[in-house]
Structure formats: structure tokens, C-alpha cells
Design a protein around this motif. Structure first.
Motif, PDB file in Angstrom:
ATOM      1  N   PRO A   1       0.696  -1.464   0.073  1.00 58.39           N
ATOM      2  CA  PRO A   1       0.139   0.203  -0.018  1.00 58.39           C
ATOM      3  C   PRO A   1       0.817   1.181  -0.137  1.00 58.39           C
ATOM      4  CG  PRO A   1       0.059  -0.883   2.296  1.00 58.39           C
ATOM      5  CD  PRO A   1       0.847  -1.831   1.418  1.00 58.39           C
ATOM      6  N   GLU A   2       2.336   1.145   0.141  1.00 55.41           N
ATOM      7  CA  GLU A   2       3.146   2.303   0.098  1.00 55.41           C
ATOM      8  C   GLU A   2       2.742   3.360  -1.126  1.00 55.41           C
ATOM      9  OE1 GLU A   2       7.823   3.865   0.709  1.00 55.41           O
ATOM     10  OE2 GLU A   2       7.046   1.545   0.196  1.00 55.41           O
ATOM     11  N   SER A   3       2.425   2.518  -2.293  1.00 58.58           N
ATOM     12  CA  SER A   3       2.285   3.605  -3.605  1.00 58.58           C
ATOM     13  C   SER A   3       1.112   4.249  -3.356  1.00 58.58           C
ATOM     14  CB  SER A   3       2.151   2.342  -4.652  1.00 58.58           C
ATOM     15  OG  SER A   3       1.232   1.604  -4.617  1.00 58.58           O
ATOM     16  N   ARG A   4       0.250   3.967  -2.529  1.00 59.46           N
ATOM     17  CA  ARG A   4      -0.913   4.716  -2.286  1.00 59.46           C
ATOM     18  C   ARG A   4      -0.629   6.162  -1.577  1.00 59.46           C
ATOM     19  NH1 ARG A   4      -5.279   0.852   0.700  1.00 59.46           N
ATOM     20  NH2 ARG A   4      -4.254  -1.039  -0.502  1.00 59.46           N
ATOM     21  N   LEU A   5       0.350   6.126  -0.893  1.00 63.36           N
ATOM     22  CA  LEU A   5       0.972   7.281  -0.085  1.00 63.36           C
ATOM     23  C   LEU A   5       1.423   8.246  -0.929  1.00 63.36           C
ATOM     24  CD1 LEU A   5       2.435   5.814   3.020  1.00 63.36           C
ATOM     25  CD2 LEU A   5       0.254   7.067   3.160  1.00 63.36           C
ATOM     26  N   TRP A   6       2.266   7.627  -1.954  1.00 68.84           N
ATOM     27  CA  TRP A   6       2.935   8.288  -3.141  1.00 68.84           C
ATOM     28  C   TRP A   6       1.796   9.136  -3.861  1.00 68.84           C
ATOM     29  CZ3 TRP A   6       8.316   8.771  -4.501  1.00 68.84           C
ATOM     30  CH2 TRP A   6       9.103   8.228  -3.630  1.00 68.84           C
ATOM     31  N   GLN A   7       0.744   8.290  -4.376  1.00 69.29           N
ATOM     32  CA  GLN A   7      -0.202   8.876  -5.136  1.00 69.29           C
ATOM     33  C   GLN A   7      -1.062  10.142  -4.540  1.00 69.29           C
ATOM     34  OE1 GLN A   7      -2.580   5.381  -5.728  1.00 69.29           O
ATOM     35  NE2 GLN A   7      -1.587   4.940  -7.800  1.00 69.29           N
ATOM     36  N   ALA A   8      -1.326   9.884  -2.993  1.00 69.75           N
ATOM     37  CA  ALA A   8      -1.964  10.844  -2.466  1.00 69.75           C
ATOM     38  C   ALA A   8      -1.016  12.142  -2.289  1.00 69.75           C
ATOM     39  CB  ALA A   8      -2.319  10.216  -1.088  1.00 69.75           C
ATOM     40  N   VAL A   9       0.154  12.106  -2.032  1.00 70.71           N
ATOM     41  CA  VAL A   9       1.122  13.237  -1.851  1.00 70.71           C
ATOM     42  C   VAL A   9       1.326  13.968  -3.141  1.00 70.71           C
ATOM     43  CG1 VAL A   9       3.722  13.798  -1.771  1.00 70.71           C
ATOM     44  CG2 VAL A   9       2.579  12.290   0.079  1.00 70.71           C
ATOM     45  N   GLU A  10       1.213  13.184  -4.337  1.00 66.56           N
ATOM     46  CA  GLU A  10       1.523  14.208  -5.542  1.00 66.56           C
ATOM     47  C   GLU A  10       0.065  14.537  -5.839  1.00 66.56           C
ATOM     48  OE1 GLU A  10       2.826  10.666  -8.191  1.00 66.56           O
ATOM     49  OE2 GLU A  10       4.531  10.755  -7.158  1.00 66.56           O
TER      50      GLU A  10
ATOM     51  N   GLY B   1      12.547  28.678  -7.316  1.00 67.78           N
ATOM     52  CA  GLY B   1      11.867  27.731  -7.152  1.00 67.78           C
ATOM     53  C   GLY B   1      12.269  26.841  -6.068  1.00 67.78           C
ATOM     54  N   PHE B   2      11.766  25.876  -5.915  1.00 68.30           N
ATOM     55  CA  PHE B   2      12.468  24.611  -4.799  1.00 68.30           C
ATOM     56  C   PHE B   2      12.176  23.473  -5.590  1.00 68.30           C
ATOM     57  CE2 PHE B   2       7.506  25.657  -3.795  1.00 68.30           C
ATOM     58  CZ  PHE B   2       7.167  24.379  -3.988  1.00 68.30           C
ATOM     59  N   ALA B   3      12.655  22.398  -4.671  1.00 64.97           N
ATOM     60  CA  ALA B   3      12.475  21.012  -4.995  1.00 64.97           C
ATOM     61  C   ALA B   3      12.223  20.265  -3.589  1.00 64.97           C
ATOM     62  CB  ALA B   3      13.761  20.082  -5.933  1.00 64.97           C
ATOM     63  N   ILE B   4      11.155  19.335  -3.508  1.00 66.02           N
ATOM     64  CA  ILE B   4      10.904  18.553  -2.521  1.00 66.02           C
ATOM     65  C   ILE B   4      11.653  16.996  -2.668  1.00 66.02           C
ATOM     66  CG2 ILE B   4       9.317  17.621  -0.879  1.00 66.02           C
ATOM     67  CD1 ILE B   4       7.590  19.946  -1.701  1.00 66.02           C
ATOM     68  N   GLY B   5      12.418  16.496  -1.909  1.00 66.20           N
ATOM     69  CA  GLY B   5      12.703  14.960  -2.148  1.00 66.20           C
ATOM     70  C   GLY B   5      11.575  14.181  -1.500  1.00 66.20           C
ATOM     71  N   GLU B   6      10.888  13.488  -2.580  1.00 65.00           N
ATOM     72  CA  GLU B   6       9.754  12.932  -2.272  1.00 65.00           C
ATOM     73  C   GLU B   6       9.769  11.641  -1.230  1.00 65.00           C
ATOM     74  OE1 GLU B   6       5.365  11.342  -4.745  1.00 65.00           O
ATOM     75  OE2 GLU B   6       7.526  11.936  -5.697  1.00 65.00           O
ATOM     76  N   ASP B   7      11.094  10.799  -1.675  1.00 65.07           N
ATOM     77  CA  ASP B   7      11.275   9.862  -0.661  1.00 65.07           C
ATOM     78  C   ASP B   7      11.344  10.003   0.748  1.00 65.07           C
ATOM     79  OD1 ASP B   7      12.602   7.598  -2.848  1.00 65.07           O
ATOM     80  OD2 ASP B   7      12.672   9.599  -3.430  1.00 65.07           O
ATOM     81  N   ARG B   8      12.126  10.958   0.844  1.00 63.43           N
ATOM     82  CA  ARG B   8      12.128  11.313   2.595  1.00 63.43           C
ATOM     83  C   ARG B   8      10.521  11.944   2.972  1.00 63.43           C
ATOM     84  NH1 ARG B   8      17.645  14.471   3.686  1.00 63.43           N
ATOM     85  NH2 ARG B   8      19.072  13.040   3.841  1.00 63.43           N
ATOM     86  N   LEU B   9      10.110  12.699   2.083  1.00 60.75           N
ATOM     87  CA  LEU B   9       8.607  13.242   2.606  1.00 60.75           C
ATOM     88  C   LEU B   9       7.834  12.227   2.913  1.00 60.75           C
ATOM     89  CD1 LEU B   9       6.990  15.646   2.760  1.00 60.75           C
ATOM     90  CD2 LEU B   9       6.365  15.275   0.147  1.00 60.75           C
ATOM     91  N   VAL B  10       7.579  11.120   2.031  1.00 60.71           N
ATOM     92  CA  VAL B  10       6.669   9.797   2.200  1.00 60.71           C
ATOM     93  C   VAL B  10       7.213   9.335   3.556  1.00 60.71           C
ATOM     94  CG1 VAL B  10       5.948   7.702   1.369  1.00 60.71           C
ATOM     95  CG2 VAL B  10       6.121   9.716  -0.171  1.00 60.71           C
ATOM     96  N   ASP B  11       8.445   8.964   3.848  1.00 58.13           N
ATOM     97  CA  ASP B  11       8.830   8.335   4.947  1.00 58.13           C
ATOM     98  C   ASP B  11       8.352   8.972   6.251  1.00 58.13           C
ATOM     99  OD1 ASP B  11      10.038   6.474   3.530  1.00 58.13           O
ATOM    100  OD2 ASP B  11      12.033   7.225   3.577  1.00 58.13           O
TER     101      ASP B  11
END
Length: 417
Positions: A14-23, A301-311
Motif C-alpha cells: 500500500p505504500e504506493s498509495r501514499l505516493w499517489q496521495a502526496v502527488e 524555485g524549490f524541489a522536495i525530496g519525495e522519498d524522504r517526504l513519504v517516509d
């Protein structure tokens, strides 16, 4: 067995659901502030990153995945997203459009980095670029958008660190100041920092080696040589953040690892990450597009590290995403199986989230699976229900069961979601 390359990972439910929700949340917030999505290639000419990121940076010096194609052209998997957006702006003549232009991207980046918690060699970034505005208001808007995104994700403990890197004309004076300050300690620096001291002294300040961090603590902050115009710019950004209630701290030691930044630079850090605290970084880059051969167009601009964000996602957000109610439609018998997909189509069109039992499980086996997989309810469609034009709905939490017509199921579901 063939395994994935070191430094990569498989994102599975289910982790991929978290990525989808964040995006989805990022797209909603960015879109609400007038931004549109841009998608650039995963690889670009190597020269793009050498000229934009900086030849003496660690990214270009030792972290890029660079290769030659069959015609001998040097290409590089993108290590960051801003350079590709700048190249796309020039190549596609976006200067003809109304500005400021807000463009966001979500996608994979690639760096050959040392492995550590939350850091991968293929990683994902969520970035936003604001092109065509040189005012402090533009920098403040970016930080407001960031604050709104993190708030919607449920964060309440993140810290914005802000600094002034001055203007490019200030850079030579500060580089000389860094060299003079560290000259007596040169041999105590790590080998990378000794090289950086010659090539690009600002990169020494960004070193993560603890002994180097102690040594560079004696270096005066860049504000000692920053122009009055850059100081006024960053103070105006801070004034806006105060008015907006966006919390921040001035961090005079903050420099970013990319050479194109000037004036405003910032990072968002998490206390939970300890020494590897950075979750997001960004700043102003008014010379980048002109350095790449385009007109003089300001940008930030800015960039967010999504891997860390989801963790690090707060538990409340995770519960909302992973606790999504699902219905398990179980047809019993050939006639019911023939009808099941038509019901699934009608119910999903009406907003029901469901899964159809396709393998012929018995009711007992289906109920056991439903309990194990966390379904909220089971819709039972057997010969008796089919003949009566009904369906039996069993809620697993209470073991209660109701019989209703298929047309009533969406309203029943909505009343319990």
C-alpha cells in the motif's frame, strides 16, 4: 535471480498509495496558486548540467550518471529538475507567454550518491519554478506554497531555514574570504574540501563531514560581503513571511549545493531526520536562463525530496490514505459471475471503491480474505440474490448484513464513507 540495481527500490502497495496521495495533494496546491505541470526528458545533454549546476559541484564532479549514445553524444540522467525546465523554457520559446510563469514537475532524478537512510540513487522530486518575477514577493509566494502543502499533508514541526547568498558580483570577494579564513586549517579538511577550496570555496561550507563542519564554523557568513540590494531583498522576503505567519529562522551558514543560486536560499528541515535533516531546498536563480543562452529572465524555485517526504508523513495523513474504505464484490455461481462486472462498472461510476472476486472463492474463503485484506464490507451476489434482484451487504466490523437492490448500494456506501 535478477535483482534491482543498488540504490533503487520497488514501490509496492500500500505504500504506493501514499505516493499517489502526496502527488495529488501537491498538484492541487500548486494548481490553486496558478501553476501548470511541465514534463521534461529523463536525460539531457551533459553540457546542460555542467553549465547550470556547476562544474565544480559534487553533483557534476562525481554523482552524475553520464554515458555516450551510439553517435558519441554525451548524455546524462537528470540529477535535478530546474536545469531541464530552464532549457525547455528557452527551446520552446516560452518567453512569448504571459509572465510570471509557474511550472511544476514530479518525477525521478538520478545521482550516484553514498547510500544512507532516505537517500537513493534513483529518487523522486516534486518541484515548482516561478519564472519572470524578480520581486521578494515571488520568493515569499514559493515559501507560502510550500507551507500550505506541508500543512495539508499534516506537518506541524518543520522548520524553514533562510539565508542571503548575495549577488554574483559578491561571490569572488566571499570566495577569497573563505580561502583566507581556512588557509591555516587546509590540511585538516577532508580531501574533497581541499579540492573545493581551490575550485569553489562555497562548497566547503556545504560539507557534511563533522570535522569539516567544526572548522568552517569560523568562516564569516556571506552577509559580511553581500550587497545592500541583496540584503534588502531577503529582508523583504522575511517581512512577507512574518505577515503570512510562515515560521522561519535565518541560518547564516546555509548554502545550497547548486551554483546558480543567488540572494534568497532556503531549506525545509525536519527535526526527525537529525543530521540528514533537509526535506526540501530552493532559492533564487536570476542568471540561470541567460547563462544557458536565453534572455535575462529572473527565476526562483524549490524541489522536495519525495522519498524522504513519504517516509516522514504524519500518522494522520497515512491513516486517511491507507484507511480507504473498499467493497469486496463476491459473485457465487456462473450467472452471478456473468453479472458481476456490470455491477462493478455501475457502482464505481457512482463512487464506490471496490474489488471483484475473480478466482471463484467460496463465500467462506472470500470472507476470510476480506477480513485479512481490510475490506469494509462484502457484497454477496448468489443465485437467490440474482433471482430476487437484490444483493446482500455484510459489514465486517459489525458482522451485520443488509439486503438491498443493486441500485441502492452507492447511496448506502456513501452514507458510511
Amino acid at each position: 535471480m535478477i535483482q534491482r540495481p543498488r540504490g533503487t527500490r520497488d514501490l509496492l502497495p500500500p505504500e504506493s498509495r501514499l505516493w499517489q496521495a502526496v502527488e495529488q495533494t501537491a498538484r492541487a496546491v500548486f494548481g490553486a496558486f496558478g501553476a501548470d505541470e511541465v514534463r521534461t526528458p529523463a536525460f539531457e545533454p551533459t553540457e546542460l548540467f555542467v553549465r547550470s549546476v556547476g562544474e565544480t559541484t559534487d553533483i557534476v564532479h562525481k554523482e552524475m550518471y553520464t554515458f555516450e549514445d551510439r553517435k558519441g553524444r554525451s548524455l546524462t540522467l537528470r540529477p535535478e529538475g530546474t536545469a531541464g525546465v530552464a532549457r525547455a523554457w528557452i527551446e520552446n520559446r516560452l518567453h512569448d507567454r504571459s509572465h510570471p510563469l509557474r511550472l511544476y514537475y514530479i518525477g525521478p532524478m538520478f545521482r550516484y550518491e553514498r547510500m544512507q537512510a532516505g537517500r537513493y540513487r534513483q529518487f523522486s522530486q516534486i518541484g515548482l519554478e516561478l519564472l519572470g518575477a524578480d520581486s521578494p514577493l515571488a520568493d515569499a509566494e514559493l515559501l507560502l506554497v510550500l507551507h500550505e502543502l506541508f500543512t495539508r499533508l499534516g506537518f506541524d514541526d518543520l522548520q524553514v531555514h533562510l539565508n542571503n547568498l548575495g549577488d554574483p558580483e559578491d561571490r569572488p570577494r566571499y570566495q577569497q574570504l573563505v580561502r583566507e579564513t581556512l588557509a591555516a586549517s587546509r590540511e585538516a579538511l577532508c580531501s574533497d574540501c581541499q579540492r573545493r577550496l581551490d575550485e569553489n570555496p562555497l562548497r566547503v561550507l556545504d560539507c557534511k563531514v563533522p570535522s569539516c563542519q567544526v572548522i568552517v564554523a569560523d568562516v564569516p557568513p556571506v552577509s559580511t560581503v553581500a550587497s545592500e540590494a541583496s540584503r534588502a531583498h531577503v529582508v523583504a522576503v522575511e517581512d512577507q513571511l512574518d505577515r503570512l505567519g510562515v515560521p522561519f529562522v535565518r541560518n547564516p551558514r546555509l548554502v545550497r549545493g547548486l551554483d546558480y543560486y543567488l540572494r534568497t536560499v532556503f531549506e525545509v528541515v525536519s527535526p526527525k531526520l537529525g543530521t540528514n535533516a533537509v526535506l526540501c531546498g530552493g532559492g533564487r536563480y536570476d542568471r540561470l536562463i541567460s547563462d544557458l543562452g536565453g534572455p535575462a529572465v529572473p527565476g526562483s524555485g524549490f524541489a522536495i525530496g519525495e522519498d524522504r517526504l513519504v517516509d516522514l508523513l504524519p500518522d494522520g495523513f497515512k491513516v486517511r490514505v491507507l484507511g480507504l474504505r473498499r467493497l469486496y464484490l463476491v459473485p457465487l455461481g456462473g450467472a452471478a459471475r456473468a453479472e458481476a462486472l456490470r455491477l462493478a462498472r455501475d457502482w464505481t461510476r457512482a463512487g464506490v471503491v471496490l474489488e471483484v472476486e475473480l478466482t471463484g472463492r467460496s463465500l467462506k474463503a472470500a470472507l476470510k480474505r476480506a477480513d485479512k485484506e481490510g475490506f469494509a464490507a462484502v457484497a454477496i451476489l448468489g443465485d437467490d440474490e440474482l433471482a430476487a434482484g437484490t444483493v446482500a451487504i455484510r459489514e465486517l466490523a459489525t458482522s451485520s448484513q443488509e439486503v438491498m437492490s443493486p441500485a441502492e448500494v452507492p447511496a448506502w456506501w456513501a452514507g458510511r464513507s
